[in-house]
Design an enzyme around this catalytic site. Structure first.
Site, PDB file in Angstrom:
ATOM      1  N   GLY A 164      30.167  51.150  40.538  1.00 54.89           N
ATOM      2  CA  GLY A 164      31.343  52.005  40.327  1.00 54.89           C
ATOM      3  C   GLY A 164      31.405  52.302  38.841  1.00 54.89           C
TER       4      GLY A 164
ATOM      5  N   HIS B 220      47.113  38.971  44.405  1.00 55.13           N
ATOM      6  CA  HIS B 220      47.243  40.003  43.375  1.00 55.13           C
ATOM      7  C   HIS B 220      48.195  41.048  43.928  1.00 55.13           C
ATOM      8  CE1 HIS B 220      46.224  42.498  40.046  1.00 55.13           C
ATOM      9  NE2 HIS B 220      45.477  43.358  40.712  1.00 55.13           N
TER      10      HIS B 220
END
Ligand code: APR
Length: 313
Positions: free
Chosen positions: A10, A178
């Site tokens: 990415g 998270h």
């Protein structure tokens, strides 16, 4: 001595910024990978970054590519592939799309870098890292997620701003998933060695924790076209450094907990010792009843997310 090989999958905002900081810190040679549809974009970013090296003074070979050939034999693979949030989206809204992307990326990594330590950054983090472990089949200590270092960095920043002190003097710990259920541990939060609750009252601390929980959404709301990348990339770089330099950093990461904390086989943010073997130890703290209850809520949210993911991939 051979340089470490770091592949970053990415080459978007988080990936390219991670490459930038890993290169500047001379952590190793870097391979930046993106999908064929991006054509030469990763090549362009890699070449541009390489050309900064004479000025910035680092020696690192940086290549960009759309194939996994050049990633072969990586020591560390960082996965930032996926789509980021847009305003109004939660991390969980990314679940189906990013789980499919994670699956295809991990099938490649499994074939080309079987000994790598894998750091997952793509969201929703706690589910993506579970998928990465499942697809690679790598031992749990070599697949971990970046979340705790970022969440703690946000928390430390807000505490330093509130108290008018250096961020260097703020030491803090957040655990759990998270997201909205992250768990502050005030007994492990201090400023210049002083327990935080001697400097700030509980109600104000809770407001700061709340801003930390929504820290990612605050940035998404301001950027409007994507999500945070400087702080996520800095946090990821710290984890890469801990691994390639075998630093044995004691930092919070999303680690696979089975018996630990009674989690039962899920990824959740806990303090770990991070070194060349990946997660070398999960540190089990004695939590207060309140902290344990909040942590359990966080684990339940992670389990639910993983169950929903299983219906989408
Ligand atoms: N393989 C490799 N790269 C991919 C793949 C794939 N299968 N699918 C998408 N990508 C690439 C995109 O082409 C893009 O270049 O991932 C990159 C993502 O970059 P950005 O859109 O800039 O997103 P970014 O802000 O970097 O966030 C990436 O990290 O923090 C998390 O929530 C965030 O999940 C998101 C991820």
């Amino acid at each position: 001595m051979r340089r470490a090989k770091i592949s970053i999958i990415g080459a978007g905002n988080v990936g390219a910024t991670t490459a930038h900081w890993c290169a500047a810190a001379e952590l190793g040679d870097i391979v930046l990978v993106d999908i064929p549809q991006t054509e030469d974009m990763p090549k362009g970013k890699a070449l541009d970054l390489m050309q900064s090296s004479p000025v910035m003074g680092f020696d690192s070979n940086i290549v960009g590519t759309t194939s996994y050939e050049e990633t072969a034999g990586s020591d560390v693979v960082v996965i930032t592939a996926g789509i980021p949030r847009k305003p109004g989206m939660s991390r969980d809204d990314l679940l189906g799309t990013n789980a499919k992307i994670m699956t295809s990326v991990c099938e490649e990594i499994k074939k080309t870098s079987e000994n790598a330590v894998v750091i997952v950054v793509s969201n929703p983090l706690d589910a993506m890292v579970q998928q990465a472990k499942h697809v690679t089949g790598f031992p749990a200590e070599r697949v971990l997620g970046q979340a705790g270092v970022l969440d703690t960095a946000r928390y430390r920043t807000f505490l330093a701003m509130e108290l008018g002190v250096s961020v260097e003097d703020v030491s803090a710990l957040l655990m759990g998933g998270h997201g909205d259920t992250m768990v502050p541990i005030p007994s492990c939060t201090s400023v210049g060695g002083i327990p935080v609750l001697q400097l700030i009252d509980e109600a104000r601390l809770e407001e700061i924790v709340d801003r930390t929980r929504k820290g990612g959404a605050e940035i998404v709301g301001l950027l409007k076209t994507g999500s945070a990348y400087y702080a996520p990339a800095a946090a990821t770089t710290q984890m890469v450094e801990a691994i390639v330099r075998d630093k044995k950093r004691l930092i919070p990461c999303a680690a696979y907990c089975d018996k630990e904390y009674g989690v039962g086989g899920y990824y959740v943010g806990v303090p770990v010792v991070l070194g060349s073997g990946g997660v070398e130890k999960i540190v089990e703290l004695k939590l207060t009843d309140g902290e344990q209850a909040a942590f359990q809520k966080s684990i339940d949210a992670v389990k639910e997310l993983v169950e929903v993911m299983a219906t989408l991939v």
